[in-house]
Design a protein around this motif. Structure first.
Motif, PDB file in Angstrom:
ATOM      1  N   ILE A  11      -6.338  -5.523  -3.923  1.00 23.86           N
ATOM      2  CA  ILE A  11      -5.865  -4.920  -2.666  1.00 23.86           C
ATOM      3  C   ILE A  11      -4.880  -3.792  -2.966  1.00 23.86           C
ATOM      4  N   CYS A  14      -6.760  -0.679  -3.817  1.00 22.27           N
ATOM      5  CA  CYS A  14      -8.000  -0.454  -3.062  1.00 22.27           C
ATOM      6  C   CYS A  14      -8.044   0.952  -2.449  1.00 22.27           C
ATOM      7  N   THR A  15      -9.221   1.543  -2.495  1.00 18.91           N
ATOM      8  CA  THR A  15      -9.419   2.852  -1.846  1.00 18.91           C
ATOM      9  C   THR A  15     -10.681   2.802  -0.972  1.00 18.91           C
ATOM     10  N   LYS A  16     -10.995   1.611  -0.444  1.00 20.28           N
ATOM     11  CA  LYS A  16     -12.254   1.458   0.297  1.00 20.28           C
ATOM     12  C   LYS A  16     -12.275   2.135   1.668  1.00 20.28           C
ATOM     13  N   CYS A  17     -11.087   2.426   2.219  1.00 24.92           N
ATOM     14  CA  CYS A  17     -11.093   3.189   3.473  1.00 24.92           C
ATOM     15  C   CYS A  17      -9.980   4.222   3.425  1.00 24.92           C
ATOM     16  N   LEU A  19      -7.331   4.605   4.917  1.00 31.38           N
ATOM     17  CA  LEU A  19      -5.932   4.193   5.102  1.00 31.38           C
ATOM     18  C   LEU A  19      -5.161   4.191   3.776  1.00 31.38           C
ATOM     19  N   HIS A  20      -5.864   4.153   2.657  1.00 34.52           N
ATOM     20  CA  HIS A  20      -5.130   4.133   1.378  1.00 34.52           C
ATOM     21  C   HIS A  20      -4.360   5.434   1.155  1.00 34.52           C
ATOM     22  N   ARG A  23      -0.653   5.269   2.474  1.00 33.82           N
ATOM     23  CA  ARG A  23       0.206   4.099   2.261  1.00 33.82           C
ATOM     24  C   ARG A  23       1.256   4.344   1.166  1.00 33.82           C
ATOM     25  N   VAL A  83      -5.929  -5.445   8.621  1.00 30.97           N
ATOM     26  CA  VAL A  83      -6.001  -4.357   7.612  1.00 30.97           C
ATOM     27  C   VAL A  83      -4.737  -4.396   6.761  1.00 30.97           C
ATOM     28  N   LYS A  84      -4.921  -4.100   5.479  1.00 26.37           N
ATOM     29  CA  LYS A  84      -3.826  -4.271   4.513  1.00 26.37           C
ATOM     30  C   LYS A  84      -3.008  -3.003   4.297  1.00 26.37           C
ATOM     31  N   CYS A  85      -3.435  -1.881   4.843  1.00 29.76           N
ATOM     32  CA  CYS A  85      -2.676  -0.631   4.688  1.00 29.76           C
ATOM     33  C   CYS A  85      -2.303  -0.103   6.068  1.00 29.76           C
ATOM     34  N   ALA A 100     -14.066  -2.426   6.464  1.00 30.80           N
ATOM     35  CA  ALA A 100     -13.866  -2.205   5.018  1.00 30.80           C
ATOM     36  C   ALA A 100     -12.894  -3.224   4.439  1.00 30.80           C
ATOM     37  N   CYS A 101     -11.912  -3.605   5.216  1.00 27.53           N
ATOM     38  CA  CYS A 101     -10.858  -4.506   4.718  1.00 27.53           C
ATOM     39  C   CYS A 101     -11.216  -5.978   4.880  1.00 27.53           C
ATOM     40  N   TYR A 104     -11.336  -8.905   2.139  1.00 17.12           N
ATOM     41  CA  TYR A 104     -10.086  -9.438   1.577  1.00 17.12           C
ATOM     42  C   TYR A 104      -9.559 -10.602   2.417  1.00 17.12           C
TER      43      TYR A 104
HETATM   44  S1  SF4 Z   1      -6.901  -0.968   4.555  1.00 21.08           S
HETATM   45 FE1  SF4 Z   1      -7.987  -2.460   3.305  1.00 21.08          FE
HETATM   46  S2  SF4 Z   1      -9.971  -1.489   2.849  1.00 21.08           S
HETATM   47 FE2  SF4 Z   1      -8.585   0.129   3.538  1.00 21.08          FE
HETATM   48  S3  SF4 Z   1      -7.703   0.946   1.640  1.00 21.08           S
HETATM   49 FE3  SF4 Z   1      -6.295  -0.622   2.423  1.00 21.08          FE
HETATM   50  S4  SF4 Z   1      -6.874  -2.508   1.362  1.00 21.08           S
HETATM   51 FE4  SF4 Z   1      -8.584  -1.060   1.141  1.00 21.08          FE
END
Ligand code: SF4
Length: 195
Positions: A11, A14-17, A19-20, A23, A83-85, A100-101, A104
């Motif tokens: 996590i 992560c660069t899946k969406c 929002l990274h 952050r 969402v984590k970011c 995307a999140c 997790y």
């Molecule tokens: S919000 Fe979740 S999926 Fe998007 S970059 Fe952060 S950890 Fe990855």
């Protein structure tokens, strides 16, 4: 490395969406991996982004107070977000960011296997109990399909951030929280009166 450490590391990088991009820190979640209760909010705010910890700003202070009001501490439960970011300017997370999140949170729920999932706010509720209106169902435990079982119990509550500016909602949140010990007891007795 344990499975939980591995997940946190994933996590954090992560660069899946998108929002990274904005952050300072990802906020994987924290608490006990043996928790009976999981609290799931929407996404990190400014303070959470700066510290990498969930619910540490003003609404976090209220959540901590609410948890204490039922005789528990933050170490007894697990606190995470959909969402984590942090979404920019604290906007609502977009459906593609939530999607995307999701893996997790899915994995966290599978590891913790909580007896009760308490959703905080309408986005968190909508992910688990779609189609409901929070003003109609807050404080009412619901059984629905879960991630690791078919009859997961959820308790939808208002988000503490909403209660910061609305004293009436704050009272409602404290009242709804009071129901948690009895709901847990009912789940443990496998009572079927939660529909
Ligand atoms: S919000 Fe979740 S999926 Fe998007 S970059 Fe952060 S950890 Fe990855």
């Amino acid at each position: 490395m344990t499975i939980t450490e591995e997940l946190i590391n994933k996590i954090n990088v992560c660069t899946k969406c998108s929002l990274h991009k904005g952050r300072t820190h990802a906020v994987p979640g924290e608490g006990s991996y043996n928790a009976e209760i999981m609290f799931i909010g929407e996404g990190p705010g400014r303070d959470e982004d700066l510290q990498g910890k969930p619910f540490v700003g003003a609404s976090g202070k209220l959540l901590t107070e609410l948890i204490k009001s039922i005789g528990l501490s933050r170490d007894d439960v697990f606190i995470a977000n959909v969402v984590k970011c942090r979404p920019p300017e604290n906007r609502d997370p977009l459906p593609e960011e939530i999607a995307a999140c999701w893996p997790y949170l899915d994995q966290q729920v599978r590891i913790i296997k909580p007896l009760l999932i308490v959703t905080l706010g309408k986005h968190s509720m909508g992910r688990f109990l779609p189609g409901l209106k929070i003003s109609d169902v807050h404080g009412q435990p619901k059984r629905a399909k879960g991630i690791f079982n078919e009859r997961q119990v959820y308790l939808p509550l208002y988000h503490p951030a909403v209660a910061l500016y609305d004293p009436r909602k704050k009272d409602i949140l404290f009242e709804d929280f009071k129901k948690i010990p009895l709901i847990l007891k009912q789940i443990k007795k496998s009572k079927n009166d939660i529909q």
